[in-house]
Design a protein around this motif. Structure first.
Motif, PDB file in Angstrom:
ATOM      1  N   PRO A 161       0.841  -1.215   0.000  1.00 11.97           N
ATOM      2  CA  PRO A 161       0.000   0.000   0.000  1.00 11.97           C
ATOM      3  C   PRO A 161       0.870   1.257   0.000  1.00 11.97           C
ATOM      4  N   ARG A 162       0.272   2.326  -0.501  1.00 10.98           N
ATOM      5  CA  ARG A 162       0.937   3.642  -0.471  1.00 10.98           C
ATOM      6  C   ARG A 162      -0.108   4.685  -0.148  1.00 10.98           C
ATOM      7  N   SER A 163       0.313   5.753   0.431  1.00  7.46           N
ATOM      8  CA  SER A 163      -0.609   6.841   0.759  1.00  7.46           C
ATOM      9  C   SER A 163      -0.974   7.587  -0.513  1.00  7.46           C
ATOM     10  N   THR A 164      -2.184   8.126  -0.529  1.00  3.92           N
ATOM     11  CA  THR A 164      -2.616   8.899  -1.699  1.00  3.92           C
ATOM     12  C   THR A 164      -2.848  10.341  -1.307  1.00  3.92           C
TER      13      THR A 164
END
Length: 99
Positions: free
Chosen positions: A96-99
């Motif tokens: 996951p990665r932050s948006t």
């Protein structure tokens, strides 16, 4: 990782009876090895439409989930609760990665 998303439907009149079974399913699933996220959410516009989101570390964890006693109990409850329409999809996802 495997992301499972989709919906299940049941008659809105059965929601109160379904909540204890859904709660038990969520709690037991969250306690499983390899379960990173597991949730059900009621749609705010369509009574009886439940959104499902699951995140599993890998296929063996998901396979163990499908073989668990709590999923067998959940599936056995479907006829009495009127759950018939299920639309779930599995996706392989990366980190996951932050948006």
């Amino acid at each position: 990782m495997l992301l499972i998303v989709g919906t299940v439907r049941l008659p809105s009149a059965n929601l109160e009876r379904a909540r204890p079974a859904m709660r038990a399913m969520v709690q037991a699933s969250r306690a499983e090895a390899g379960c990173l996220e597991y949730s059900y959410g009621e749609d705010v516009l369509e009574p009886g439409l439940i959104h499902v989101k699951e995140l599993w570390s890998d296929q063996p964890a998901l396979d163990a989930h499908f073989a668990s006693s709590h999923i067998q109990a959940w599936r056995a409850a479907w006829p009495a609760l009127g759950i018939g329409d299920r639309n779930l999809r599995a996706y392989e996802v990366g980190s996951p990665r932050s948006t």
